[in-house]
Design an enzyme around this catalytic site. Structure first.
Site, PDB file in Angstrom:
ATOM      1  N   LEU A  66       0.816  -1.212   0.000  1.00 57.03           N
ATOM      2  CA  LEU A  66       0.000   0.000   0.000  1.00 57.03           C
ATOM      3  C   LEU A  66       0.852   1.265   0.000  1.00 57.03           C
ATOM      4  O   LEU A  66       0.423   2.305  -0.468  1.00 57.03           O
ATOM      5  CB  LEU A  66      -0.929   0.016   1.221  1.00 57.03           C
ATOM      6  CG  LEU A  66      -2.001  -1.080   1.267  1.00 57.03           C
ATOM      7  CD1 LEU A  66      -2.716  -1.068   2.610  1.00 57.03           C
ATOM      8  CD2 LEU A  66      -3.007  -0.906   0.134  1.00 57.03           C
ATOM      9  N   LYS A 112       1.452  -2.625   8.999  1.00 62.53           N
ATOM     10  CA  LYS A 112       2.661  -1.808   8.910  1.00 62.53           C
ATOM     11  C   LYS A 112       3.807  -2.551   9.578  1.00 62.53           C
ATOM     12  O   LYS A 112       3.705  -2.958  10.740  1.00 62.53           O
ATOM     13  CB  LYS A 112       2.450  -0.461   9.593  1.00 62.53           C
ATOM     14  CG  LYS A 112       3.663   0.450   9.481  1.00 62.53           C
ATOM     15  CD  LYS A 112       3.348   1.842   9.979  1.00 62.53           C
ATOM     16  CE  LYS A 112       4.534   2.766   9.763  1.00 62.53           C
ATOM     17  NZ  LYS A 112       4.246   4.134  10.141  1.00 62.53           N
ATOM     18  N   ASP A 161       2.288  14.159  13.910  1.00 61.72           N
ATOM     19  CA  ASP A 161       2.726  13.911  12.523  1.00 61.72           C
ATOM     20  C   ASP A 161       1.564  14.062  11.537  1.00 61.72           C
ATOM     21  O   ASP A 161       1.324  13.201  10.698  1.00 61.72           O
ATOM     22  CB  ASP A 161       3.347  12.516  12.427  1.00 61.72           C
ATOM     23  CG  ASP A 161       4.256  12.360  11.203  1.00 61.72           C
ATOM     24  OD1 ASP A 161       4.573  13.385  10.561  1.00 61.72           O
ATOM     25  OD2 ASP A 161       4.627  11.224  10.878  1.00 61.72           O
TER      26      ASP A 161
END
Length: 398
Positions: free
Chosen positions: A76, A99, A192
């Site tokens: 992805l 992830k 972030d």
């Protein structure tokens, strides 16, 4: 949806899996009662409640996550020190985003990171990407999340070239509500905010991901952090105290980027603006055209998709110096509504004490207007990305 109206919610029906063992606070049923109370404190509409309920019911059937239980489907994206893949969790059949973060760290540090990531189990909001769990295997930490089929807004921007103001109104609402949820319910800031950490899906949902829940993970990944600094606020770049006001700067910068189609530092000159918007664009109180910027392009940024930006790439230290010492970016005049321009300007005030806070922004005219505007976010996204729209049409899920 009026911001202050608190809907009466029917009881959540989240069924625990028989495989799910007692949690640290007692039985699975007791944990779910506690979860139900927390969810009822949130101002959710009926559709949001049903979707969150469905996610949590699915999650309850997952059980312990193990490396062998995943089948890779596709990549992805990559960033923030990790690679994200679309996977199927074979025991449950669920599609997830996984992830993988490779870190050369001691077992004690690794275990602390996994422990700190468990806070994500408690982050249940329509504006936060759902979390299935985290585990360690073969030198890598895996963080398993809800799969968002529209990807991130930086990926959407590549297809859309520019994102319309009415769509960004819905994005702004979701980001503000997500930041407010993290701050009010968990006392954490995101740290972030940027287009690649705002995810969207074909149901019209807009959610934040990759927020700084694990201090140890942030410290362990410090060396890979340079690439995200271009979204950091001036006070953070200078190493002074920073707060959620820093997230607001990052949101403002992201909104300018999504509006004009490229990272906004250094600012586009008049030729580039004309190429972007298809007509001459004036700016400044006197109505002067954008002057040609002497600054180089930011590092790692391609030449503008509109073909006008032929400047040499800016070194990272030049970019950071620009953010700290030069005027903040802004939206060009005559293209966007005054409300939107003013909203962005309030986000991009360099002094954090003067910058608008979450409450002020939630009450801003641009947000109030965007809350009542009928916008088919899901339809726009599916058309832009050529996705199949779900059988039940939905308006923007914010």
């Amino acid at each position: 949806m009026p911001a202050k109206r608190k809907p009466v919610l029917p009881a959540l029906t989240i069924t625990p899996s028989p495989a799910e063992g007692p949690g640290p606070g007692g039985s699975a049923e007791a944990n779910l009662v506690d979860l139900q109370k927390k969810l009822e404190e949130l101002e959710l509409d009926e559709q949001q409640k049903k979707r969150l309920e469905a996610f949590l019911t699915q999650k309850a059937k997952v059980g312990e996550l193990k490396d062998d239980d995943f089948e890779r489907i596709s990549e992805l994206g990559a960033g923030n020190g990790g690679v994200v893949t679309k996977v199927q969790h074979k025991p449950s059949g669920l599609i997830m985003a996984r992830k993988l973060i490779h870190l050369e760290i001691k077992p004690a540090i690794r275990n602390q990171i996994i422990r700190e990531l468990q806070v994500l189990h408690e982050c249940n909001s329509p504006y936060i990407v759902g979390f299935y769990g985290a585990f360690y295997s073969d030198g890598e930490i895996s963080i398993c999340m809800e799969h968002m089929d529209g990807g991130s807004l930086d990926q959407v921007l590549k297809e859309a070239k520019r994102i319309p103001e009415e769509i960004l109104g819905k994005v702004s609402i979701a980001v503000l509500r997500g930041l407010a949820y993290l701050r009010e319910k968990h006392q954490i800031m995101h740290r972030d905010v940027k287009p690649s950490n705002i995810l969207v899906n074909s149901r019209g949902e807009i959610k934040l991901c990759d927020f700084g829940v694990s201090g140890q993970l942030i410290d362990s990944m410090a060396n890979s952090f340079v690439g995200t600094r271009s979204y950091m606020s001036p006070e953070r770049l200078q190493g002074t105290h920073y707060s959620v006001q820093s997230d607001i700067w990052s949101m403002g910068l992201s909104l300018v980027e999504l509006s004009i189609g490229r990272y906004p530092i250094p600012p586009p000159d008049s030729k580039e603006l004309e190429a972007i918007f298809g007509r001459p664009v004036v700016d400044g109180a006197e109505g002067e055209s954008h002057s040609v910027s002497p600054w180089a392009r930011p590092p790692g940024r391609p030449i503008s998709g509109h073909g006008m930006d032929s400047r040499p790439a800016m070194a990272i230290f030049e970019l950071l110096d620009y953010i700290v010492n030069e005027p903040p970016p802004k939206l060009p005049n005559g293209v966007f509504t005054q409300d939107f321009q003013e909203f962005v300007n309030k986000c991009l005030i360099k002094n954090p004490a003067e910058r608008a806070d979450l409450k002020m922004l939630m009450n801003h005219t641009f947000i109030k207007r965007s809350e009542v505007e009928e916008v088919d976010f899901a339809g726009w996204l599916c058309k832009t990305l050529r996705l199949n729209q779900p059988s039940t049409p939905t308006r923007a899920a914010v």
